[in-house]
Every structure is written in structure tokens, then in C-alpha cells.
Scaffold this motif. Structure first.
Motif, mmCIF file in Angstrom:
data_model
loop_
_atom_site.group_PDB
_atom_site.id
_atom_site.type_symbol
_atom_site.label_atom_id
_atom_site.label_comp_id
_atom_site.label_asym_id
_atom_site.label_seq_id
_atom_site.Cartn_x
_atom_site.Cartn_y
_atom_site.Cartn_z
ATOM 1 N N GLN A 30 -18.169 -2.778 -9.286
ATOM 2 C CA GLN A 30 -17.850 -1.507 -10.261
ATOM 3 C C GLN A 30 -18.707 0.035 -10.596
ATOM 4 O OE1 GLN A 30 -15.821 -3.387 -12.864
ATOM 5 N NE2 GLN A 30 -15.938 -4.774 -11.504
ATOM 6 N N GLY A 31 -19.221 0.110 -9.670
ATOM 7 C CA GLY A 31 -19.623 1.550 -9.818
ATOM 8 C C GLY A 31 -19.181 2.477 -9.223
ATOM 9 N N ARG A 32 -17.920 2.123 -8.864
ATOM 10 C CA ARG A 32 -16.705 2.824 -7.720
ATOM 11 C C ARG A 32 -16.734 4.408 -8.817
ATOM 12 N NH1 ARG A 32 -13.007 -1.083 -5.122
ATOM 13 N NH2 ARG A 32 -13.987 -1.468 -3.870
ATOM 14 N N THR A 33 -16.191 6.052 -8.507
ATOM 15 C CA THR A 33 -15.934 6.694 -9.429
ATOM 16 C C THR A 33 -15.447 7.162 -8.054
ATOM 17 O OG1 THR A 33 -18.624 8.560 -8.446
ATOM 18 C CG2 THR A 33 -18.284 6.854 -10.605
ATOM 19 N N PRO A 34 -14.415 8.456 -8.629
ATOM 20 C CA PRO A 34 -13.112 8.977 -7.885
ATOM 21 C C PRO A 34 -14.206 10.699 -7.080
ATOM 22 C CG PRO A 34 -12.726 8.278 -10.909
ATOM 23 C CD PRO A 34 -13.966 7.898 -10.630
ATOM 24 N N ALA A 35 -15.105 10.728 -8.021
ATOM 25 C CA ALA A 35 -16.322 11.111 -7.617
ATOM 26 C C ALA A 35 -16.539 11.720 -6.102
ATOM 27 C CB ALA A 35 -16.667 11.787 -8.443
ATOM 28 N N GLY A 36 -16.650 10.209 -5.868
ATOM 29 C CA GLY A 36 -17.476 9.256 -4.583
ATOM 30 C C GLY A 36 -16.182 9.533 -3.722
ATOM 31 N N ASP A 37 -15.580 8.641 -4.465
ATOM 32 C CA ASP A 37 -14.444 8.508 -3.898
ATOM 33 C C ASP A 37 -13.881 9.733 -2.893
ATOM 34 O OD1 ASP A 37 -14.280 5.504 -3.317
ATOM 35 O OD2 ASP A 37 -12.363 5.824 -4.840
ATOM 36 N N ALA A 38 -13.675 10.237 -3.986
ATOM 37 C CA ALA A 38 -13.260 12.496 -3.364
ATOM 38 C C ALA A 38 -14.706 12.818 -2.065
ATOM 39 C CB ALA A 38 -13.452 13.237 -4.431
ATOM 40 N N GLN A 39 -15.774 12.723 -2.328
ATOM 41 C CA GLN A 39 -16.680 12.858 -1.516
ATOM 42 C C GLN A 39 -16.090 12.132 -0.067
ATOM 43 O OE1 GLN A 39 -21.057 12.031 -2.198
ATOM 44 N NE2 GLN A 39 -21.671 12.921 -0.975
ATOM 45 N N LEU A 40 -16.051 10.639 -0.695
ATOM 46 C CA LEU A 40 -16.207 10.525 1.272
ATOM 47 C C LEU A 40 -14.558 10.966 1.691
ATOM 48 C CD1 LEU A 40 -16.716 8.050 3.559
ATOM 49 C CD2 LEU A 40 -14.768 6.872 1.689
ATOM 50 N N LEU A 41 -13.950 11.070 1.132
ATOM 51 C CA LEU A 41 -12.558 11.973 1.532
ATOM 52 C C LEU A 41 -12.752 13.263 2.445
ATOM 53 C CD1 LEU A 41 -9.144 11.590 2.167
ATOM 54 C CD2 LEU A 41 -9.259 13.062 -0.666
ATOM 55 N N ALA A 87 -5.350 8.713 0.197
ATOM 56 C CA ALA A 87 -4.467 10.032 0.735
ATOM 57 C C ALA A 87 -3.465 10.201 1.340
ATOM 58 C CB ALA A 87 -6.058 10.150 0.757
ATOM 59 N N GLY A 88 -3.085 8.703 2.025
ATOM 60 C CA GLY A 88 -2.030 9.166 3.224
ATOM 61 C C GLY A 88 -2.382 9.705 4.238
ATOM 62 N N LEU A 89 -2.857 9.162 4.713
ATOM 63 C CA LEU A 89 -4.061 9.615 5.930
ATOM 64 C C LEU A 89 -4.024 7.651 7.801
ATOM 65 C CD1 LEU A 89 -7.240 11.598 5.052
ATOM 66 C CD2 LEU A 89 -4.946 12.823 5.845
ATOM 67 N N LEU A 90 -3.805 7.344 6.412
ATOM 68 C CA LEU A 90 -3.491 6.557 7.781
ATOM 69 C C LEU A 90 -2.339 6.657 8.635
ATOM 70 C CD1 LEU A 90 -3.729 3.188 5.487
ATOM 71 C CD2 LEU A 90 -5.541 4.001 7.252
ATOM 72 N N LEU A 91 -2.260 6.251 10.031
ATOM 73 C CA LEU A 91 -1.721 6.105 11.034
ATOM 74 C C LEU A 91 -0.505 4.854 11.062
ATOM 75 C CD1 LEU A 91 -3.592 7.025 14.259
ATOM 76 C CD2 LEU A 91 -3.114 8.208 12.962
ATOM 77 N N PRO A 92 1.069 5.772 10.908
ATOM 78 C CA PRO A 92 2.157 4.417 11.379
ATOM 79 C C PRO A 92 1.315 2.957 11.978
ATOM 80 C CG PRO A 92 3.103 6.625 12.194
ATOM 81 C CD PRO A 92 1.353 7.010 11.566
ATOM 82 N N LYS A 93 2.449 2.176 11.140
ATOM 83 C CA LYS A 93 2.496 1.169 11.907
ATOM 84 C C LYS A 93 3.532 1.564 13.644
ATOM 85 C CE LYS A 93 0.533 -1.345 9.224
ATOM 86 N NZ LYS A 93 -0.381 -2.615 9.197
ATOM 87 N N ALA A 94 3.259 1.223 14.894
ATOM 88 C CA ALA A 94 3.703 0.753 15.635
ATOM 89 C C ALA A 94 4.323 -0.261 16.080
ATOM 90 C CB ALA A 94 2.681 0.199 17.030
ATOM 91 N N ALA A 95 5.875 0.475 16.306
ATOM 92 C CA ALA A 95 7.102 -0.118 15.928
ATOM 93 C C ALA A 95 7.113 -1.383 16.680
ATOM 94 C CB ALA A 95 8.074 0.720 17.049
ATOM 95 N N ARG A 96 7.916 -2.347 16.683
ATOM 96 C CA ARG A 96 7.405 -3.540 17.185
ATOM 97 C C ARG A 96 9.184 -3.622 18.291
ATOM 98 N NH1 ARG A 96 7.044 -8.520 13.429
ATOM 99 N NH2 ARG A 96 7.084 -9.547 15.504
ATOM 100 N N ARG A 97 8.452 -4.907 19.408
ATOM 101 C CA ARG A 97 9.202 -4.579 20.334
ATOM 102 C C ARG A 97 10.877 -5.476 20.268
ATOM 103 N NH1 ARG A 97 5.500 -6.189 25.828
ATOM 104 N NH2 ARG A 97 8.142 -6.042 26.451
ATOM 105 N N ARG A 98 11.662 -4.725 20.804
ATOM 106 C CA ARG A 98 12.507 -5.713 20.853
ATOM 107 C C ARG A 98 12.368 -7.064 21.574
ATOM 108 N NH1 ARG A 98 17.673 -5.217 22.984
ATOM 109 N NH2 ARG A 98 16.865 -4.133 24.113
#
Length: 150
Positions: A30-41, A87-98
Motif C-alpha cells: 500500500q506504500g507505493r507512490t508514483p514518485a517512488g516508481d518514477a525514481q526507480l524508473l 514504461a515500455g522498456l521490456l524486450l519483445p518476446k522471442a519468436a516461437r519456432r515452427r
């Protein structure tokens, strides 16, 4: 108490834990704040600036390394994942092999009894997009594999 917990579908241990909590207990979620997430980002962006192909686990390790050097508290990898995802920083998932269309319904048969065999295979992806497959097998007689002591 047992029947009430059973009727509510909760564990007795959980009810006991909640009933006997200290007065100063607080839920850390419950202690999460947008400011804390902004600092982490900001910390994450600083760590992955040189190589943005780092995933959330390596980014978390680098942030924790920096925080421990400065005497700060560690951050949870799940939180880093959540912040990087927002923030859209995650890498795209690897393509699945046929998978090949060939079914593997064969059976293995040996020419004589007391044989031991093993196999291995590998695939190499070519620049042209084709895949080269190689399979190796080896067999040996069990009579030669074991030595008896007199």
C-alpha cells in the motif's frame, strides 16, 4: 474457529496471523507512490542507457548493485518488471519456432540382444533461413561395458 474458516474458505493459519499482528504492522504494497516508481524508473534508465537490450532481471541486478553500494534498500524484480512494462522498456518476446510437419512415430529395434545405444542430434540455423539437422547414434555391447572382479 475451524468451522468458520472452513465455511469462509480461508486458512486458519492466515486468520491466526492476522489476529496476532503487531500494532505497527503495515502492508508494504500500500506504500507505493508514483514518485517512488518514477525514481526507480530513472535508476533503471540510467543503468540500461549503455545497452538497452538488458532485460528486467539484469536491470534489477544493476539497480540493486548500485543501491547496495550507496547503502540503499534492494528492489524486488517483480516491481522492476512492472515499472519497465509500464514504461515500455521490456524486450519483445522471442519468436516461437515452427515445428516440423513430420510425425515421430518410429520405433527402435536392435539386431541382437545385449546392446546399449545412445543418440543425439542438433540443428543449425543457416543465414538463408533453412535449418540443417544432424543425428548421431552409437551402440556398444553390454558384455564389453562391465568388468567382473574375481
Amino acid at each position: 474457529m475451524k468451522t468458520v474458516c472452513r465455511a469462509l474458505g480461508v486458512a486458519r493459519s492466515h486468520v491466526h496471523e492476522r489476529h496476532h499482528r503487531r500494532e505497527d504492522w503495515r502492508d508494504a504494497r500500500q506504500g507505493r507512490t508514483p514518485a517512488g516508481d518514477a525514481q526507480l524508473l530513472a535508476e533503471i534508465r540510467e543503468q540500461i542507457a549503455d545497452l538497452p537490450s538488458y532485460g528486467y532481471r539484469r536491470a534489477c541486478a544493476l539497480v540493486n548493485l548500485q543501491r547496495s553500494a550507496q547503502g540503499g534498500t534492494r528492489v524486488n524484480p517483480k516491481r522492476v518488471y512492472r515499472v519497465m512494462a509500464q514504461a515500455g522498456l521490456l524486450l519483445p518476446k522471442a519468436a516461437r519456432r515452427r515445428h516440423g510437419s513430420r510425425k515421430h512415430e518410429g520405433s527402435v529395434a536392435v539386431g541382437r540382444s545385449d546392446l546399449r545405444w545412445c543418440s543425439d542430434g542438433l540443428e543449425i540455423k543457416c543465414d538463408s533461413g533453412q535449418t540443417v539437422s544432424a543425428t548421431f547414434t552409437k551402440e556398444s555391447s553390454l558384455k564389453n561395458s562391465f568388468s567382473r572382479r574375481p
